[in-house]
Enzyme design. Sequence first.
Site, PDB file in Angstrom:
ATOM      1  N   GLU A 125      -0.588  10.182  18.399  1.00  0.00           N
ATOM      2  CA  GLU A 125      -1.265  11.488  18.444  1.00  0.00           C
ATOM      3  C   GLU A 125      -2.471  11.505  17.513  1.00  0.00           C
ATOM      4  OE1 GLU A 125       2.015  11.064  18.149  1.00  0.00           O
ATOM      5  OE2 GLU A 125       2.746  11.911  20.033  1.00  0.00           O
ATOM      6  N   GLU A 154      -7.860  -1.112   7.199  1.00  0.00           N
ATOM      7  CA  GLU A 154      -6.551  -1.316   7.820  1.00  0.00           C
ATOM      8  C   GLU A 154      -6.711  -1.444   9.328  1.00  0.00           C
ATOM      9  OE1 GLU A 154      -3.717   2.061   7.827  1.00  0.00           O
ATOM     10  OE2 GLU A 154      -2.203   0.562   7.330  1.00  0.00           O
ATOM     11  N   SER A 175       1.879   6.877   2.088  1.00  0.00           N
ATOM     12  CA  SER A 175       2.767   7.836   2.756  1.00  0.00           C
ATOM     13  C   SER A 175       3.873   8.337   1.839  1.00  0.00           C
ATOM     14  CB  SER A 175       3.423   7.188   3.977  1.00  0.00           C
ATOM     15  OG  SER A 175       2.442   6.682   4.829  1.00  0.00           O
ATOM     16  N   SER A 191       5.570  -0.842   3.378  1.00  0.00           N
ATOM     17  CA  SER A 191       5.868  -2.175   3.925  1.00  0.00           C
ATOM     18  C   SER A 191       5.842  -3.211   2.810  1.00  0.00           C
ATOM     19  CB  SER A 191       4.823  -2.567   4.977  1.00  0.00           C
ATOM     20  OG  SER A 191       4.806  -1.652   6.014  1.00  0.00           O
ATOM     21  N   GLN A 198       0.850  -1.202   0.000  1.00  0.00           N
ATOM     22  CA  GLN A 198       0.000   0.000   0.000  1.00  0.00           C
ATOM     23  C   GLN A 198       0.879   1.243   0.000  1.00  0.00           C
ATOM     24  OE1 GLN A 198      -2.755   0.362   3.366  1.00  0.00           O
ATOM     25  NE2 GLN A 198      -2.156   2.507   3.428  1.00  0.00           N
TER      26      GLN A 198
END
Length: 408
Positions: free
Chosen positions: A373, A245, A130, A162, A127
């Site tokens: 966060e 996910e 990012s 990944s 995937q």
Amino acid sequence: MDFKDTPEQAAFRAEVRQWLTANARPKQSGAGRPSQAERYDDAKRWYKKVADAGFACLDWPKEYGGAGLSQIHKVIWSQEVANYAEPDGYFVIGIGNCGPAIMHFASEQQKQHLLPRMASAEDVWCQMFSEPSAGSDVAGLRTSAVKQGDKWVVNGQKIWTSGAQHSDYGVILCRTDTEVSKYRGMTMFYIDMRQPGVDVKPIKQMDGDAHFNEVFFNDAEIPDSQRLGEIGGGWGAALLVLMNERLAISGVQPDGFPELLQLVKTLQIDGEPVSDNPSVREHLADWYCQHAGIKASTNRMLTAVAKGGMPGAEAALGKLVGAVMNQDIANYALQLLGESGPVMNPDFAPQQAHFQKTALFSPGIRLAGGTDEVMRNIIAEQVLGMPQEPRADKGMAFKDIPSGNQSA
Ligand SMILES: Cc1cc2nc3c(=O)[nH]c(=O)nc-3n(C[C@H](O)[C@H](O)[C@H](O)COP(=O)(O)OP(=O)(O)OC[C@H]3O[C@@H](n4cnc5c(N)ncnc54)[C@H](O)[C@@H]3O)c2cc1C
């Protein structure tokens, strides 16, 4: 959720147990630590075996390589396979994240070709969301796809992908329009990872492995038939992937408690069982409460999903608490092990160096799939109903958002 199996579920559980007893390796069976390549080959072997036996992707339709069963059957499978040393979650990103995107957006012909091969790990998927300047704020991504006739030409860079070095295909989110707001100008595709213009560079981690990669695109071409969803509809498609996910991770994300309990039961300090130590017992009690809480909230989410709902903010809770706990437990276990704590050799370290490996990889788990966060923001806004954090670029055309990279 009713935790007791129905007669049909009990029969399924018995069938799974019987098959696993005959086919899966018990925990603590292997010696040494296999290399990353060996673990990858081993995972492929396991997935193929599971698929041949009809236990792969239990909730997918049969024509796409699944078993046409339910989420509950998947939970039963996960509960049972967790008792064995098999790499059952190894390809979770492809199957758990990319699978639903293909199932939802690809053509019937593509689904029939791609999904059974994904389910049996004949094809491995990654995937690619990012980027160096778009992680938590993934909608800030800048990898561009420009339409030329019936194909798209992709340029840019992804990072932290990944398994990209092993992947046959990847789901990729690209910027296709900079004139509209950042959420409205993205489009999702799938791409052949071995094609010209795609360059994968593994990133070495502190534990010695290279789990994730940088991926560079230089005029990589994608046929329009590999577009997943509408042009400009990439954000909606990405949310579908990200929600799945969370569901996929919640099934496999470790919190470390069972391993700690096992360690404490066997360890002695100064001739006394560690389990008699009041401080250790207090830690155990705290972590047991968190472990039980995560389990209950995961079950609540699965119940909602089984009734046709979407995985919600409960997943953020489990991700946040479980990831922090997993790291804290690993560090605590290393302290209990004293001078032998840093011994990484799996032939000598307890539980084949589980805690040593976890101490080195668990910080990454606190980032992957959304940082602590970001999980707190989701809980604050979507569970507690607190005001949204200010978004300075709201409604602004993407090209007008100030950035260090003025070329986009
Ligand atoms: C093990 C691992 C596997 C991964 N696998 C993949 C993959 O397969 N595919 C993929 O696309 N990505 C993958 N990622 C990337 C992952 O999704 C990002 O690392 C993550 O979303 C955080 O983005 P970032 O690293 O750019 O950090 P940033 O977003 O730059 O964050 C930096 C810091 O700022 C904080 N922060 C950011 N925004 C806010 C906010 N609004 N409020 C408060 N704090 C904030 C963050 O919590 C963090 O502490 C993986 C990451 C890891 C560690």
